[in-house]
Design a protein around this motif. Sequence first.
Motif, PDB file in Angstrom:
ATOM      1  N   PHE A 271      62.902   9.296  13.540  1.00 27.25           N
ATOM      2  CA  PHE A 271      62.543  10.605  12.989  1.00 27.25           C
ATOM      3  C   PHE A 271      62.087  10.433  11.543  1.00 27.25           C
ATOM      4  O   PHE A 271      61.098  11.035  11.110  1.00 27.25           O
ATOM      5  CB  PHE A 271      63.750  11.539  13.063  1.00 27.25           C
ATOM      6  CG  PHE A 271      63.504  12.923  12.540  1.00 27.25           C
ATOM      7  CD1 PHE A 271      63.065  13.937  13.375  1.00 27.25           C
ATOM      8  CD2 PHE A 271      63.714  13.229  11.196  1.00 27.25           C
ATOM      9  CE1 PHE A 271      62.845  15.222  12.884  1.00 27.25           C
ATOM     10  CE2 PHE A 271      63.489  14.495  10.699  1.00 27.25           C
ATOM     11  CZ  PHE A 271      63.058  15.503  11.547  1.00 27.25           C
ATOM     12  N   GLY A 272      62.794   9.581  10.799  1.00 24.84           N
ATOM     13  CA  GLY A 272      62.436   9.347   9.401  1.00 24.84           C
ATOM     14  C   GLY A 272      61.076   8.713   9.243  1.00 24.84           C
ATOM     15  O   GLY A 272      60.314   9.072   8.333  1.00 24.84           O
ATOM     16  N   ILE A 273      60.718   7.766  10.112  1.00 20.36           N
ATOM     17  CA  ILE A 273      59.395   7.129  10.044  1.00 20.36           C
ATOM     18  C   ILE A 273      58.293   8.158  10.242  1.00 20.36           C
ATOM     19  O   ILE A 273      57.278   8.158   9.526  1.00 20.36           O
ATOM     20  CB  ILE A 273      59.294   5.994  11.081  1.00 20.36           C
ATOM     21  CG1 ILE A 273      60.011   4.746  10.555  1.00 20.36           C
ATOM     22  CG2 ILE A 273      57.838   5.657  11.410  1.00 20.36           C
ATOM     23  CD1 ILE A 273      60.080   3.604  11.541  1.00 20.36           C
ATOM     24  N   ALA A 274      58.463   9.048  11.212  1.00 17.40           N
ATOM     25  CA  ALA A 274      57.454  10.080  11.443  1.00 17.40           C
ATOM     26  C   ALA A 274      57.309  10.977  10.219  1.00 17.40           C
ATOM     27  O   ALA A 274      56.194  11.218   9.737  1.00 17.40           O
ATOM     28  CB  ALA A 274      57.821  10.901  12.679  1.00 17.40           C
ATOM     29  N   LEU A 275      58.417  11.473   9.698  1.00 17.20           N
ATOM     30  CA  LEU A 275      58.369  12.409   8.579  1.00 17.20           C
ATOM     31  C   LEU A 275      57.918  11.741   7.294  1.00 17.20           C
ATOM     32  O   LEU A 275      57.032  12.255   6.589  1.00 17.20           O
ATOM     33  CB  LEU A 275      59.753  13.047   8.390  1.00 17.20           C
ATOM     34  CG  LEU A 275      59.972  13.911   7.141  1.00 17.20           C
ATOM     35  CD1 LEU A 275      58.897  14.980   7.027  1.00 17.20           C
ATOM     36  CD2 LEU A 275      61.357  14.528   7.154  1.00 17.20           C
ATOM     37  N   TYR A 276      58.482  10.604   6.949  1.00 21.58           N
ATOM     38  CA  TYR A 276      58.195   9.965   5.670  1.00 21.58           C
ATOM     39  C   TYR A 276      56.724   9.586   5.550  1.00 21.58           C
ATOM     40  O   TYR A 276      56.141   9.648   4.465  1.00 21.58           O
ATOM     41  CB  TYR A 276      59.066   8.721   5.493  1.00 21.58           C
ATOM     42  CG  TYR A 276      59.294   8.329   4.051  1.00 21.58           C
ATOM     43  CD1 TYR A 276      60.336   8.879   3.322  1.00 21.58           C
ATOM     44  CD2 TYR A 276      58.471   7.410   3.416  1.00 21.58           C
ATOM     45  CE1 TYR A 276      60.565   8.530   1.998  1.00 21.58           C
ATOM     46  CE2 TYR A 276      58.683   7.046   2.092  1.00 21.58           C
ATOM     47  CZ  TYR A 276      59.728   7.619   1.384  1.00 21.58           C
ATOM     48  OH  TYR A 276      59.937   7.276   0.062  1.00 21.58           O
ATOM     49  N   ASN A 277      56.111   9.233   6.684  1.00 20.82           N
ATOM     50  CA  ASN A 277      54.725   8.766   6.676  1.00 20.82           C
ATOM     51  C   ASN A 277      53.723   9.795   7.185  1.00 20.82           C
ATOM     52  O   ASN A 277      52.577   9.458   7.470  1.00 20.82           O
ATOM     53  CB  ASN A 277      54.629   7.477   7.506  1.00 20.82           C
ATOM     54  CG  ASN A 277      55.494   6.362   6.935  1.00 20.82           C
ATOM     55  OD1 ASN A 277      55.157   5.753   5.935  1.00 20.82           O
ATOM     56  ND2 ASN A 277      56.635   6.116   7.577  1.00 20.82           N
ATOM     57  N   GLY A 278      54.160  11.050   7.291  1.00 19.59           N
ATOM     58  CA  GLY A 278      53.250  12.116   7.678  1.00 19.59           C
ATOM     59  C   GLY A 278      52.756  12.015   9.104  1.00 19.59           C
ATOM     60  O   GLY A 278      51.635  12.432   9.409  1.00 19.59           O
ATOM     61  N   GLY A 279      53.575  11.479   9.994  1.00 21.13           N
ATOM     62  CA  GLY A 279      53.178  11.287  11.382  1.00 21.13           C
ATOM     63  C   GLY A 279      53.604  12.416  12.288  1.00 21.13           C
ATOM     64  O   GLY A 279      54.064  13.477  11.836  1.00 21.13           O
TER      65      GLY A 279
END
Length: 614
Positions: A271-279
């Motif tokens: 979830f963090g990868i999606a949010l942090y990188n605008g995905g």
Amino acid sequence: MIPPSAPLRLFGKLDPVVETRPDGVIVVRSAKPLPHYAASLVDRLEHWAKVTPERVFLAERAAGGGWRELTYGAAFEQILHIGAALLARDLSEDEPVLILSGNGTDHALVSLAGMAVGVPTCPMSTAYSLVSQDLGKLSYALDLLTPRLVFAAEGRAYARALRKVKERGIEIVVSDDSAEELGATPFRSLLERPISSAVVSARTQVGPDSIAKFLLTSGSTGYPKAVTNTHRMICANQAMLAEAMAFLKDEPPVLVDWLPWAHTFGSNHNFGIALYNGGTLYIDAGKPMPNGIEATVRNLREIAPTIYFNVPKGFEALLPYLQADEALRLHFFSRLKLMFYAGAGLSKPVWDAYRDLSIDTVGHAITMTTSLGATETAPGALIGVREVDRPGIVGVPHRGVELKLVPNAGKLEARLRGPNIMPGYWRRPDLTQSAFDAEGFYLLGDALRLAEPNNFAAGFEFDGRVSEDFKLATGTWVSVGPLRVDFIGKLDPLVKDAVVTGHDRDDIGMLVFPEEEAVRALAPHLPADVPLAEVLGDPAVHDAFRARLAEIAKVSTGSSTRVMRLALLADPPSIDLGEATDKGSLNQRAVLANRASEVEALYGAEGAPNVVKL
């Protein structure tokens, strides 16, 4: 020879620097420092809401079968409304929000709203409410965290657990139409709360060391611990991941992911990868099991991920569908940059099958990697950033992470220090103190070994849990982790999971949780409705397992790797007893403690009906 990958910027450079101390301790860190990272995860949401307000942030299946989409702009606005509702209730770190239901858009909004205004949330494993018979872990979480608001998207599904919550006078919030019958607050009322000046003020008070959430560990033989997760932990780890997986900075990632947000892999990591990188994260309602994998396959037919995360059981469950369906295979690999497994060891046959499939489908190997970490490390600490020819290599430390390797019973025990490490366990200062050494390194409990002799750049391999290794009666050490992974792989597809036995015994044994369908196929003469326990006692089944044990014995290097006996268990791992989690992880210590009688029968002179001996 490793097939070449397609030309793209996949990994960043994490060149390790090594310090060797006179006492044999080794400290490994990246040569480059960790770059600047955001002060809070909500700051990243606000950033993308301003830069790309119309980009889809989250999507989940709606009742009609289509996707319910939430954009970055809408998400940020909605969490401010919900944040106002949380502040109006005077919630705080001491009286946070407990989330019972699984992954979903409303779940995400409640969690992010809490982060925005300094009210931590704690997502709890759905099994503790839906599978547990005594609701013991729910009661424990209510006692430990003292929440004053409990959220469950599907009120009726969680009615039994919510009645226990209601008995304590705690407010309940539900998303479905069950609010009136449950005496609960409708979720939509939180969205209708006007954004107050208190929200703006609270936002300014949230910083790197504010508590973002609590995550419950799986526990051992007792109840789970609540790991305090700060914004610093999560954001520092996301900056580490973006440096390691450099392609995340080149284009917004697209994820199709089922991994539970009650666990750090699904929540902080994915979830963090999606949010942090605008995905964009497509919430997958599937599960890596016979009655759940079809939902995942359906989603992957529609959405082609750029990075795919799963546990080994998930990759195993998906594999036959990819092998049998060319259209699915073409779509799945069409824009995939990286496959990533964690949570357990991946077998070499599955590893090879995915490499072969990707080469046949897109003309080059899609890299598969893994990492090492824990709930207490947010979670990534080490990661594989090189092309390798086998699974199990957990790589090198992330930027900003120090890895200390301490000689321990012939192995190198791993300890970790960095901004991604927890400050401690909530309301358990005793456990917190025992979790760190004198230099402030977190005691991970895992052992590591170099993947290549004298080559730190090649990274490390997992070498088992220090606490799980034991000696046979002969004084021979047994390395449990590698042995267990090797055993399960060699008995594929008959074994779902296994626990190593033999402490102070003459030889090694296994408590085996069988793959029921595969085992029943060994005894086709038995009726389909025969209880599993009877199947496990059938001579044909015993002969098949004994033949596999003999094959393993031929290549074993001695008593430390030779499995001489096994017990086939009809009863699956218990959630209530702490033997299993909802993401498929097995707690070996809990299994051994709870099934001591099975261990005694395994080594008894009288052979039990479910015991197979070489």
